[in-house]
Each structure stands twice: as structure tokens, then as C-alpha cells.
Design a protein around this motif. Structure first.
Motif, PDB file in Angstrom:
ATOM      1  N   ALA A   1       0.836  -1.197   0.000  1.00  0.00           N
ATOM      2  CA  ALA A   1       0.000   0.000   0.000  1.00  0.00           C
ATOM      3  C   ALA A   1       0.871   1.247   0.000  1.00  0.00           C
ATOM      4  O   ALA A   1       0.650   2.186  -0.762  1.00  0.00           O
ATOM      5  N   ALA A   2       1.876   1.223   0.838  1.00  0.00           N
ATOM      6  CA  ALA A   2       2.766   2.386   0.925  1.00  0.00           C
ATOM      7  C   ALA A   2       3.467   2.615  -0.408  1.00  0.00           C
ATOM      8  O   ALA A   2       3.622   3.747  -0.877  1.00  0.00           O
ATOM      9  N   TRP A   3       3.893   1.490  -1.029  1.00  0.00           N
ATOM     10  CA  TRP A   3       4.530   1.589  -2.344  1.00  0.00           C
ATOM     11  C   TRP A   3       3.581   2.237  -3.357  1.00  0.00           C
ATOM     12  O   TRP A   3       3.950   3.143  -4.077  1.00  0.00           O
ATOM     13  N   ASP A   4       2.336   1.690  -3.344  1.00  0.00           N
ATOM     14  CA  ASP A   4       1.370   2.166  -4.322  1.00  0.00           C
ATOM     15  C   ASP A   4       1.077   3.648  -4.149  1.00  0.00           C
ATOM     16  O   ASP A   4       0.768   4.347  -5.099  1.00  0.00           O
ATOM     17  N   LEU A   5       1.175   4.096  -2.922  1.00  0.00           N
ATOM     18  CA  LEU A   5       0.931   5.508  -2.676  1.00  0.00           C
ATOM     19  C   LEU A   5       2.128   6.349  -3.111  1.00  0.00           C
ATOM     20  O   LEU A   5       2.177   7.543  -2.872  1.00  0.00           O
ATOM     21  N   GLY A   6       3.122   5.688  -3.665  1.00  0.00           N
ATOM     22  CA  GLY A   6       4.239   6.418  -4.231  1.00  0.00           C
ATOM     23  C   GLY A   6       5.340   6.736  -3.236  1.00  0.00           C
ATOM     24  O   GLY A   6       6.204   7.555  -3.498  1.00  0.00           O
ATOM     25  N   GLY A   7       5.289   6.108  -2.087  1.00  0.00           N
ATOM     26  CA  GLY A   7       6.363   6.317  -1.121  1.00  0.00           C
ATOM     27  C   GLY A   7       7.605   5.595  -1.594  1.00  0.00           C
ATOM     28  O   GLY A   7       7.545   4.476  -2.065  1.00  0.00           O
ATOM     29  N   GLY A   8       8.738   6.221  -1.471  1.00  0.00           N
ATOM     30  CA  GLY A   8       9.985   5.555  -1.830  1.00  0.00           C
ATOM     31  C   GLY A   8      10.352   4.554  -0.761  1.00  0.00           C
ATOM     32  O   GLY A   8       9.626   4.378   0.215  1.00  0.00           O
ATOM     33  N   ARG A   9      11.465   3.890  -0.990  1.00  0.00           N
ATOM     34  CA  ARG A   9      11.911   2.884  -0.020  1.00  0.00           C
ATOM     35  C   ARG A   9      12.122   3.503   1.351  1.00  0.00           C
ATOM     36  O   ARG A   9      11.684   3.002   2.363  1.00  0.00           O
TER      37      ARG A   9
END
Lengths: 262, 364, 281
Positions: free
Chosen positions: C183-191
Motif C-alpha cells: 500500500a505504501a509503495w502504491d501511494l508512491g512512497g519511496g523505499r
């Protein structure tokens, strides 16, 4: 598939940390073959005589046996009681348990020497004869807080809805505990068990004050090291690590074979 | 009162019975079987609370062969540990201990040990007079042990680096900055500083002298590489060249020489610190006769010689020493003609104050 | 809720009883001692605060402070070194997970006294590190500060206690739901953002208990500092141990131990309070 650079970096880091953790053991293993009783570089020569001496030493075998009995008993009791307490604290959440939680953790904060002497005084007062049992009782006190903390850390954020659903379906407390909590807690139980074993197996101060006529391996090692007979002690350390390492590998392989079967 | 030791940890004026009643366990205690020890009073086993050196398997085998005595050793690794365990009720478990002479006074006063009958120790005739008649092993005219082993804490050095030394001054000499080791123990190190200051009776120092000792030790601190804790440490420090001169147990010398280190030792002209150990019965042992029999055996030439060869400690028996090669006697770090120069370790008048002074030095 | 009382008993009766009998009762004696005093090798029960007043002296305050300082160093270092390892074991490995976990803990199965002696051989003037550095030409003279120094004590304590930090962290990191990360990835958060906003907050309970497992024993440690610390090795643990020896200062020793407990207790309270997960739950 993308290469996972993070994984590689972390893997290398873990490797370096393992090297750091094992560096002293490598030195110990090397010096267990030293002919001289004095540890310094370069080694004076290589011998297996310390190992031969070790295997002929009945007292040492007995001490090892005592240490293993103590450690296993400690793991079993300490983990059972500790997990129970942690689940209880978790379930009954809220302000009331924070005092309880602190209470369960106090044994960790008292210096071992003080625990040892306090227990000795207490056993004497109520006329319990010192034996392996009194040692185990002390070790459990010492390790239980670690179990509780590990389990609590795992339980934080545990979905209560699952448990409540089970309640509504009429499951008993025991069933819920066995069917839901224990599987969820498995990694914590493994970690806590390993930690209790480790703490107990290397404990010397509490053991010394609560033991009767029995010696344990750390007691033997300490009293030998104070007077400088090191290669023999190095041999003991090397063998301990080799044997436990071997067990670990066997356990892992057995587990995997069991999992691979349909 | 067959077990006075139980009361030691209780304040005056509170009887044990009262405590038991308070705790509601008096019934429980009465129902307990008598301790195993009295039941086993007739057998030939001895519960032996000792240093690992005297309880190793060869000594157990020897006792079995010679006296058909079954030794059951439990190990301690410091005198303080021994005292604390006995005080807390260890007297119920053990038959005999091997204390150092300075612990006899406190242990006797605390009611932890029992005297021996001198007539039961005929081998005393072979023991050096200094040990056989030492007042430190007697309290109120009662004998609590005849030492079977003794040693000196004195100066050890790396002859290649320092040449021959004869004065304590070397331990305070800026020439050896960072290559000096002292012991992490107040009774040893404060006494060394006192001897260096010309104080003849270190263990009865007054506060003013203690302050001088403290000042000297703090000024010595920048020269010292480490305060060592265990014998193995100082041995390895000398062997690996970490230090060149050290205050040490001279029992380290023989192994160092064997390892090819050109180790020298001397009892400095200012004095050295002596110690001795003996078999002492624990209060309430039901086996005093057997303990005496074993104590007498430790004084025999046979035991002395065996001990010197296996552990490299010096026997207190003249006959045992005469059976050793003169080189070995020398390598044991003993100088039997000069025992008079040793200051035997004692418990200082104010032990807590000594601890505090030593802590202040370490924290400085 | 149903059966509140009975489940309460089921969960707590055994552990509480055990701690009561084998810990609380014995410790009560220590608490009492701390208000008594010793005269001529006998404990006398007259109420006094003398033992606590003595601790206020500059010697003991100084030793307490230096012990706390060292323990903090050891804890922070253990966390920085141990966190990535726990993360790797919990989230990046599938095969040999157990074996790796065991490898972390295995070194602890040899007496820590033995391991402490090994450090002397590694860090000594003629030791492995000096030999290696000289062999590589990085230094010309052996470095003496490696051994018999605060550095040596810190390294050895990190070595002894860090595995105790890795275990609880592992248990916590392992349970983080992968869907949260996706989810965090999908929200565009980087590593890094994902780590900071999801993983780190969720692993706080593990960090808290892991740090306690390092900090608490470090506060009581004294054998390793005595062996590796040279002349600068005094820790509160060794002063406490001293009181239970022939000096028979049980009252003062008990008072010292209780003050030590107080300090640790305060630290633990802070750790556990801030060790609650926050953010992405």
C-alpha cells in the motif's frame, strides 16, 4: 525480476555482523589446540591433549549434564508461564495492567548477585534444601521477564476482532489460546525459548548461590579461568558451539523435509 | 542452637522462630525431613567447598585411593563468594572449606567454621614453623587450620626488558609507563603502596596513612596499563609483552618459564604479601573426624609433592619441598629462608574504608 | 466481558505466584536491609537512612553516571548494528531462516568469560587487529588504546548483548503485514519513506524491548569492564558486589542495588511508553 539491492546490502551487513559475533569463538577454537597454558601469539604448538583430557573428565561431564537439565527445565516453565502472563496482560489491556507489566519485569532490573543472595537467604529461612530445583526456580525468575517482553512486543497490534469472533462462535478461552494465540505467537515463542536457554546456560552468579553440591559448566569454567588453565576451557567452549551448531543444522533440515512433504 | 548461622542474616532481637511464625511456615519446616547430611553421617564422603585447583579429578582420585574418602567438590572462585554462600546457609551443605588465612577471623566470629583438634593432625610436624604456629589460623586459642599450601604475591618482571629488579620502586617508575600491571584488589594493592611508603604494618593503617596511600596510587595510575583481576590476565600480559613489570601471584612464574618467557621474580626489599590456605571444618559438619583425617592428609609429604607437581603451588611441608628438584622449588616463586619478610594478608581494621579508598582510586 | 475473573486467574495465577514466592519475598529482605546497618559482622535492625545518604556522595554519583553513559553507548551501538540484521532475517530471507537466527544466538552459548578473554587476544598490542593493520601497512606502531580502554569494554559488551536485541526485533518485524508495505509503495512512497513511515513505527515495540535487553544488563555488568577496562573500569556493579563480600555491608549493598533498580525502572518506563507503535496502524 528486479535485483533486490537492499537485500544484498543487508545480507553483506549480516555476514559482517556474524563475523564479528564469531571472531572471538574462532580465536577460542584456535587456542584450544595450543600446547602452552598461556594464550599469546604465536601458538607454541598444536595438540589434541586438551580434548583428550576433557573426555576423560567425569566431573566436567556431570557439570554439563546439570547445566543442560537446568536450561531445559527453565525454558519449559519460563516460556509457559511467561506466555500466559503476556497473553493475560494483552487481553486485559488498559491502565490496570501497566502496573502488572512493570511488576513482571522487575526481576530483570535487579543485579544477578542480589537475586542470588536474596534467594539464598530466603531458601535458608524457609528451610528448603538447595538442589537443582532451587537453581531452576531462580533461573525461571531471571528469564521470565524476557519471555513476557518478547511476547508482548509480538502481541501489540494483534487483531482483537479475530479473537472476538471466536468468542462469539462460542469457543472456550482455552481453545482460543491454543488455536489462535499460540500459532500467532510462534516466532515469539521460538525467540523467547532461545533466549531463556541462552541466559540459563551461561548463568553463573545466581547458580552459584542457589546450588547445593552440584556444579554447572559455567561454574567450572569460571573457577578454572581465575587460575589460568585456559586451553581446556577453550576446548569446552569449542565443543559446545560445534555440537549446538550441528543440532541446529539437523533441526533445520528435518523441519524442511517435513514441510516439503505434501 | 545447632545451626546458628541461620540467625546471621537476621537482626538481633528477632528470633528465627518468630520470623517463621510470621511467615506461617513453621509447620512446613517441622514437616520437612531432617537434612540429608545427618543421615549420611556414617558414610565416608565429604562435601568439599573449594577452589577448582584442590578439587580437580586427580585430587578426588587420590583421596579415594589413600583414605577411601569420597570427595564431593563444589567450586567457588573468590573468597567473598565463599563467605557470602556460607553466611546465607551454605553451612548446612558443606563439610569443609579452603579459606585464606585472613578470612579465618571473620568466619569464626560469624560462626561459620569449627575448630580442629591439633592432636588429630600429626603431620603438622613437617610443616614450616611460620605456618604451623601462625596466629592468623587461631581465634581465641582455637585452631582453625594448618596450611598445606602457601605463596607470595610479589613482583614479577620480564628480565629481557627490565634486567634484575629488587625494589618496589619499579612499579612506580615512569620509565615503565604503560607497561606496569597492578592487582584489582584493595588488600593487595593498598598494602603494596603502603610498603612503598615505608609503612611496616599495612593492615593497621590509620586514616592519615590511608590518605597518603591513596595519593600515591592515584599518581601511579597514568603509569599502569591495567589492574588485573584473574591470575590468567597477568600471566598473559607478561607473556604477550603487554606489560614488563607486575605485582602478581608468583604461581604464574613456572608456567611462564615453561612457555619460554624470560620471567624473573623477586620479593622486593620493602616486603611482599604472603598467603596460605588450609582445610577448615564448616560449622555443624557431622563429620569432624573425617575432615581432620583429610586435613592431616593434605599436610603429608605425599600430598605436598603431588600438589606442587600438578598445580605449581608451593607446599607448606618441609619434607615435601625437600623431595622437589631445587630448580622447581625456585620456579615456584618461593624463597623459604626469607618467609620472615612476608607480610601475611589480613583483614584491615576498617575493611569498608579500604574498599572505599580503592574505589576512589579507580574512579579518579 | 464474560468470565473476566476466571480468565484473569487462568492467565496470571501461576506466573504471579512464582514471582511472588521466588522473587518478591526474597527481595523484601533486601529492602529491609537497606534501612539497617552492620555492627561487628551482625546486622542490626535500627532504622537509618545512612546508606542512602552515603550514595549521594560524589564517588557513587560519579560511578552511577559513568555506568549510565557506557550503557547508553552500548545500547545505541547495538541498535544501529543489530537492526539491519533483524530486518534481514525477518523480511529478506526465506530459506535457512532458523539457521541464521541460531547463528546469531550461538556465540552466546559459550561462557562470556571465555569470550572476554578472546577479546584480549584480538585487541591486544600483539593481537589480531594490530597485526592485521600493521601487515596492511595502515599503522606502523601497535595501537595500545584498543585494549584496556572504554573502547574495548564497549566492543565486548556490544558483542555480548546485541543478540538479545536482535531476537525481539526479529519477532516484531516478522509480523508486519506485506500488504501494508505494498500500500505504501502504491501511494508512491519511496523505499526510505516506506521504511520511516511504516516499518520503523511498527517496529517500535521491538526496538523498545530490545534496547532494554541491552541497557539493563549493561547497567549491571562488571566482570567484562574489570577485565578489559584497564585502570578505568569501575562500574556500579562491582561496587555492589564488593558489599556482599567479607566487608559484609549487606545494607549498603542493598541500598545501592535499589537505587540502581530505580534508575533502570525509570528508563524502562520511558522506553515502554514510547515503544508503542504509531503512525500507520
Amino acid at each position: 525480476m528486479r535485483r533486490d539491492n537492499v537485500k544484498i546490502v543487508l545480507g553483506i551487513w549480516t555476514g559482517l555482523v556474524l563475523l564479528f559475533l564469531f571472531a572471538p569463538l574462532i580465536i577460542v577454537a584456535i587456542f584450544s589446540f595450543n600446547t602452552s597454558t598461556i594464550s599469546r601469539f604465536p601458538l607454541s604448538g598444536y595438540t589434541l591433549s586438551w580434548y583428550a583430557k576433557l573426555f576423560g573428565d567425569g566431573m566436567l561431564r556431570e557439570a554439563l549434564w546439570n547445566s543442560l537439565i537446568i536450561a531445559f527445565a527453565t525454558v519449559v516453565v519460563s516460556c509457559s508461564l511467561g506466555i500466559l502472563a503476556a497473553v493475560g496482560i494483552h487481553r486485559h489491556g488498559g491502565r490496570f495492567t501497566s502496573g502488572l507489566r512493570a511488576f513482571s519485569l522487575t526481576p530483570m532490573m535487579v543485579p544477578r548477585l542480589v537475586i542470588g543472595i536474596a534467594l539464598l537467604t530466603f531458601y535458608n529461612l524457609i528451610q528448603i534444601d538447595l538442589s537443582l530445583f532451587t537453581v531452576i526456580a531462580g533461573h525461571i525468575v531471571m528469564t521470565m521477564p524476557y519471555v513476557i517482553l518478547i511476547a508482548l512486543a509480538r502481541l501489540v497490534g494483534f487483531e482483537k476482532t479475530l479473537e472476538e469472533a471466536a468468542w462469539d462462535l462460542g469457543a472456550s478461552t482455552f481453545t482460543i489460546f491454543r488455536e489462535i494465540m499460540v500459532p500467532f505467537l510462534k516466532p515469539a515463542i521460538i525467540a523467547a525459548g532461545l533466549m531463556s536457554f541462552t541466559l540459563s546456560f551461561d548463568e553463573v552468579v545466581v547458580t552459584f548461590f542457589t546450588t547445593g553440591r552440584e556444579n554447572t559448566l559455567p561454574m567450572m569454567i569460571w573457577s578454572k579461568l581465575r587460575f589460568g588453565i585456559t586451553p581446556e576451557v577453550n576446548a569446552i567452549a569449542t565443543i559446545t558451539v560445534l555440537i549446538s551448531g550441528l543440532f541446529a543444522v539437523i533441526a533445520e533440515l528435518t523441519l524442511r523435509r517435513a514441510q516439503e512433504k505434501p | 542452637m545447632e545451626r546458628e548461622s541461620i540467625n546471621l542474616l537476621l537482626p538481633r532481637g528477632i528470633s528465627r522462630r518468630k520470623v517463621m511464625q510470621l511467615m506461617g511456615v513453621s509447620g512446613l519446616a517441622a514437616a520437612m525431613p531432617a537434612s540429608l547430611r545427618s543421615a549420611m553421617a556414617q558414610d565416608k564422603s565429604l562435601s568439599y567447598f573449594t577452589w577448582s585447583s584442590w578439587g580437580e579429578e586427580p585430587f578426588v582420585v587420590k583421596a579415594k585411593q589413600k583414605l577411601s574418602v569420597e570427595l564431593k567438590p563444589t567450586f567457588y572462585s573468590s573468597s567473598d563468594e565463599m563467605m557470602a554462600k556460607l553466611r546465607g546457609g551454605g553451612t548446612k551443605i558443606y563439610d569443609m572449606i579452603v579459606p585464606v588465612q585472613n578470612y579465618i577471623g571473620p568466619a569464626a566470629k560469624a560462626g561459620l567454621i569449627e575448630p580442629l583438634n591439633p592432636a588429630s593432625l600429626p603431620n603438622t610436624k613437617d610443616i614450616f614453623e611460620q605456618f604451623a604456629t601462625s596466629p592468623q589460623w587461631r581465634v581465641d586459642g582455637k585452631l582453625y587450620g594448618i596450611p598445606f599450601v602457601w605463596g607470595a604475591n610479589a613482583m614479577a618482571f620480564n628480565r629481557k626488558e627490565t634486567g634484575e629488579l629488587d625494589s618496589l620502586g619499579a612499579l612506580f617508575d615512569p620509565k615503565y609507563k604503560g607497561r606496569i600491571a597492578m592487582r584489582d584488589e584493595p588488600e593487595d594493592t593498598l598494602a603494596v603502596a603502603a610498603l612503598q611508603l615505608g609503612i611496616k604494618k599495612p593492615y593497621s593503617m590509620e586514616e592519615k596513612e590511608l590518605q597518603e596511600v591513596k595519593k600515591l596510587l592515584i599518581s601511579q595510575k597514568p603509569l599502569v596499563r591495567a589492574y588485573w583481576k584473574n591470575v590468567a590476565d597477568v600471566q598473559n600480559m607478561l607473556a604477550s609483552g603487554e606489560v614488563v613489570v607486575a605485582w602478581a601471584f608468583l604461581a604464574i612464574i613456572a608456567p611462564l618459564l615453561k612457555a619460554g618467557v624470560d620471567a624473573g621474580w623477586v620479593w622486593p626489599k620493602e616486603g611482599a604479601v604472603g598467603w596460605s590456605e588450609a582445610i577448615t571444618p564448616v560449622k555443624g559438619t557431622g563429620k569432624i573426624k573425617l575432615v581432620e583425617e583429610y586435613a592431616n592428609f593434605t599436610l603429608s609429604p605425599e600430598y605436598g609433592e603431588f600438589m606442587a607437581r600438578t598445580t605449581r603451588y608451593a607446599p607448606a611441608s618441609k619434607v615435601a619441598i625437600s623431595r622437589l628438584e631445587s630448580q622447581l622449588v625456585k620456579d615456584l616463586g618461593i624463597d623459604i629462608n626469607n618467609v620472615g619478610r612476608l607480610v601475611f594478608k589480613d583483614i584491615p581494621k576498617d575493611k569498608s574504608r579500604w574498599n572505599e579508598i580503592w574505589n576512589e582510586v579507580k574512579a579518579a | 466481558m464474560r468470565a473476566r475473573v476466571s480468565t484473569y486467574l487462568a492467565f496470571f495465577a501461576a506466573p504471579k505466584l512464582w514471582l511472588l514466592v521466588f522473587f518478591i519475598l526474597p527481595m523484601m529482605a533486601m529492602l529491609l536491609y537497606s534501612f539497617w546497618r552492620v555492627i561487628d559482622y551482625q546486622i542490626v535492625a535500627d532504622f537509618t537512612l545512612r546508606n542512602y545518604q552515603k550514595i549521594g556522595g560524589s564517588l557513587y554519583v560519579g560511578v552511577f553516571l559513568s555506568t549510565i553513559k557506557l550503557s547508553i553507548y552500548v545500547t545505541v551501538l547495538s541498535l544501529l548494528i543489530g537492526y539491519p540484521v533483524a530486518y534481514f532475517l525477518a523480511r529478506k530471507v526465506r530459506r535457512f531462516k532458523m539457521t541464521l537466527l541460531l547463528l546469531v544466538i550461538l556465540p552466546l552459548w559459550t561462557s562470556y568469560l571465555v569470550r572476554t578473554y578472546a577479546w584480549m587476544l584480538i585487541l591486544g598490542t600483539q593481537g589480531v587487529v594490530n597485526q592485521a593493520l600493521m601487515g596492511l601497512g595502515l599503522i606502523t606502531q601497535p595501537q595500545t588504546w584498543l585494549l584496556y580502554s572504554d573502547f574495548a569494554v564497549t566492543i565486548a559488551l556490544v558483542h555480548i548483548y546485541m543478540p538479545y536485541l536482535i531476537l525481539p526485533l526479529y519477532a516484531v518485524l516478522e509480523k508486519i503485514d506485506p500488504s501494508l508495505l505494498e500500500a505504501a509503495w502504491d501511494l508512491g512512497g519511496g523505499r526510505i519513506r516506506t521504511f520511516l513511515s511504516v516499518i520503523l513505527p511498527l517496529s517500535l515495540p521491538g526496538i523498545a524491548s530490545g534496547c532494554l535487553f541491552v541497557f539493563i544488563p549493561s547497567m549491571g555488568a562488571f566482570v567484562t569492564p574489570e577485565l578489559l577496562g584497564g585502570t578505568r573500569s569501575i562500574m556500579i556493579g562491582s561496587i555492589i558486589a564488593q558489599q556482599f563480600g567479607v566487608a559484609f555491608e549487606y545494607p549498603f549493598g542493598s541500598a545501592l542495588a535499589l537505587v540502581l533498580m530505580g534508575i533502570i525502572f525509570a528508563t524502562a518506563a520511558i522506553c515502554l511508553r514510547y515503544g508503542k507503535p504509531r503512525g500507520a496502524v
